[in-house]
Design a protein around this motif. Structure first.
Motif, PDB file in Angstrom:
ATOM      1  N   GLY A  96       0.755  -1.248   0.000  1.00  0.00           N
ATOM      2  CA  GLY A  96       0.000   0.000   0.000  1.00  0.00           C
ATOM      3  C   GLY A  96       0.784   1.295   0.000  1.00  0.00           C
ATOM      4  N   GLY A  97       2.050   1.276  -0.248  1.00  0.00           N
ATOM      5  CA  GLY A  97       2.812   2.512  -0.339  1.00  0.00           C
ATOM      6  C   GLY A  97       3.401   2.954   0.983  1.00  0.00           C
ATOM      7  N   TRP A  98       3.985   4.145   0.992  1.00  0.00           N
ATOM      8  CA  TRP A  98       4.750   4.625   2.143  1.00  0.00           C
ATOM      9  C   TRP A  98       4.318   6.002   2.623  1.00  0.00           C
ATOM     10  N   LYS A  99       3.336   6.607   2.003  1.00  0.00           N
ATOM     11  CA  LYS A  99       2.952   7.983   2.336  1.00  0.00           C
ATOM     12  C   LYS A  99       2.571   8.150   3.807  1.00  0.00           C
ATOM     13  N   ARG A 100       2.035   7.115   4.423  1.00  0.00           N
ATOM     14  CA  ARG A 100       1.583   7.215   5.810  1.00  0.00           C
ATOM     15  C   ARG A 100       2.594   6.651   6.799  1.00  0.00           C
ATOM     16  N   ASP A 101       3.720   6.150   6.298  1.00  0.00           N
ATOM     17  CA  ASP A 101       4.727   5.558   7.177  1.00  0.00           C
ATOM     18  C   ASP A 101       5.562   6.647   7.846  1.00  0.00           C
ATOM     19  N   HIS A 103       8.904   8.241   9.532  1.00  0.00           N
ATOM     20  CA  HIS A 103      10.321   8.146   9.138  1.00  0.00           C
ATOM     21  C   HIS A 103      11.090   7.158  10.015  1.00  0.00           C
ATOM     22  N   GLN A 104      10.680   6.989  11.278  1.00  0.00           N
ATOM     23  CA  GLN A 104      11.375   6.020  12.132  1.00  0.00           C
ATOM     24  C   GLN A 104      11.150   4.589  11.643  1.00  0.00           C
ATOM     25  N   ASP A 105       9.932   4.306  11.170  1.00  0.00           N
ATOM     26  CA  ASP A 105       9.670   2.976  10.612  1.00  0.00           C
ATOM     27  C   ASP A 105      10.477   2.757   9.334  1.00  0.00           C
ATOM     28  N   LEU A 106      10.482   3.765   8.466  1.00  0.00           N
ATOM     29  CA  LEU A 106      11.201   3.640   7.196  1.00  0.00           C
ATOM     30  C   LEU A 106      12.703   3.477   7.418  1.00  0.00           C
ATOM     31  N   THR A 107      13.273   4.290   8.310  1.00  0.00           N
ATOM     32  CA  THR A 107      14.709   4.154   8.569  1.00  0.00           C
ATOM     33  C   THR A 107      15.016   2.846   9.292  1.00  0.00           C
ATOM     34  N   PHE A 143      14.007   2.688   0.606  1.00  0.00           N
ATOM     35  CA  PHE A 143      13.613   3.263   1.890  1.00  0.00           C
ATOM     36  C   PHE A 143      14.159   4.676   2.038  1.00  0.00           C
ATOM     37  N   ALA A 144      15.360   4.938   1.540  1.00  0.00           N
ATOM     38  CA  ALA A 144      15.902   6.294   1.557  1.00  0.00           C
ATOM     39  C   ALA A 144      15.046   7.214   0.681  1.00  0.00           C
ATOM     40  N   MET A 145      14.611   6.728  -0.480  1.00  0.00           N
ATOM     41  CA  MET A 145      13.746   7.506  -1.361  1.00  0.00           C
ATOM     42  C   MET A 145      12.415   7.802  -0.678  1.00  0.00           C
ATOM     43  N   MET A 146      11.870   6.818   0.055  1.00  0.00           N
ATOM     44  CA  MET A 146      10.604   7.015   0.753  1.00  0.00           C
ATOM     45  C   MET A 146      10.720   8.098   1.818  1.00  0.00           C
ATOM     46  N   VAL A 147      11.846   8.092   2.538  1.00  0.00           N
ATOM     47  CA  VAL A 147      12.062   9.122   3.560  1.00  0.00           C
ATOM     48  C   VAL A 147      12.121  10.495   2.911  1.00  0.00           C
ATOM     49  N   THR A 148      12.876  10.619   1.818  1.00  0.00           N
ATOM     50  CA  THR A 148      12.954  11.939   1.167  1.00  0.00           C
ATOM     51  C   THR A 148      11.638  12.326   0.547  1.00  0.00           C
ATOM     52  N   ASP A 149      10.864  11.365   0.064  1.00  0.00           N
ATOM     53  CA  ASP A 149       9.557  11.664  -0.513  1.00  0.00           C
ATOM     54  C   ASP A 149       8.614  12.198   0.561  1.00  0.00           C
ATOM     55  N   ASN A 150       8.668  11.618   1.743  1.00  0.00           N
ATOM     56  CA  ASN A 150       7.791  12.041   2.837  1.00  0.00           C
ATOM     57  C   ASN A 150       8.319  13.256   3.596  1.00  0.00           C
ATOM     58  N   GLU A 151       9.630  13.352   3.755  1.00  0.00           N
ATOM     59  CA  GLU A 151      10.200  14.346   4.675  1.00  0.00           C
ATOM     60  C   GLU A 151      11.130  15.363   4.010  1.00  0.00           C
ATOM     61  N   ASN A 154      11.281  17.019  -1.694  1.00  0.00           N
ATOM     62  CA  ASN A 154      10.254  16.606  -2.638  1.00  0.00           C
ATOM     63  C   ASN A 154       8.865  16.597  -2.022  1.00  0.00           C
ATOM     64  N   ASN A 155       8.792  16.734  -0.695  1.00  0.00           N
ATOM     65  CA  ASN A 155       7.510  16.719  -0.001  1.00  0.00           C
ATOM     66  C   ASN A 155       6.737  17.978  -0.374  1.00  0.00           C
ATOM     67  N   GLU A 156       5.518  17.816  -0.865  1.00  0.00           N
ATOM     68  CA  GLU A 156       4.704  18.941  -1.342  1.00  0.00           C
ATOM     69  C   GLU A 156       4.078  19.742  -0.207  1.00  0.00           C
ATOM     70  N   SER A 157       3.969  19.160   0.985  1.00  0.00           N
ATOM     71  CA  SER A 157       3.277  19.886   2.054  1.00  0.00           C
ATOM     72  C   SER A 157       4.173  20.846   2.781  1.00  0.00           C
TER      73      SER A 157
END
Length: 157
Positions: A96-101, A103-107, A143-151, A154-157
């Motif tokens: 289901g993706g990583w948008k709601r994960d 950063h501690q879980d991803l790292t 996982f590094a890409m997911m962290v940068t995408d969320n945090e 590249n994060n739009e918010s």
């Protein structure tokens, strides 16, 4: 042979520039699709892929340099690794993706994969599983890409 540049050529370059800016992966733009208007072809090229070469029915019209934002063409090694990353993402699509994960879980997953990679690399070379090494490296990068995408930036918010 280069021919006289007309306003329609300049309008076409403007349309091609807009299309290439909207889709950095696109390399070719045409002004029509298999009809009488399909007379011009624009090719994105150059070291930074920021030039547009226009052909009219096989004849070069002009070389319009530095018309788009530079978009470097990744090295073969980077592209091969990106495909491995995508392969791992696709294999885990069901999660289901990583948008709601967080950063501690991803790292944490990044570090888990790093530890598995280290265990594989300490083996004597003939006993190393190259597919496992590639998989773990792709997972670490994902996982590094997911962290940068969320945090990250590249994060739009």
């Amino acid at each position: 042979m280069v021919q006289q540049i007309e306003q329609r050529h300049l309008d076409f370059v403007k349309d091609a520039r807009k299309t290439f800016e909207e889709n950095s992966e696109m390399h070719t733009y045409r002004n029509g699709t298999h009809d009488d208007n399909d007379t011009l072809i624009a090719l994105r090229y150059g070291m930074d892929r920021d030039c547009i070469l226009v052909y009219e029915l096989g004849e070069c019209v002009a070389n319009f340099v530095q018309q788009t934002r530079p978009v470097p063409n990744p090295r073969n090694e980077v592209m091969k690794f990106a495909f491995e990353m995508e392969k791992q993402l696709s294999a885990n699509e069901h999660k289901g993706g990583w948008k709601r994960d967080h950063h501690q879980d991803l790292t944490g997953f990044l570090l888990l994969n790093l530890e598995k990679l280290r265990h594989e690399l300490i083996k004597i070379p003939p006993n190393r599983d190259k597919q496992e090494i590639t998989k773990r490296c792709a997972n670490i990068a994902n996982f590094a890409m997911m962290v940068t995408d969320n945090e990250g930036n590249n994060n739009e918010s």
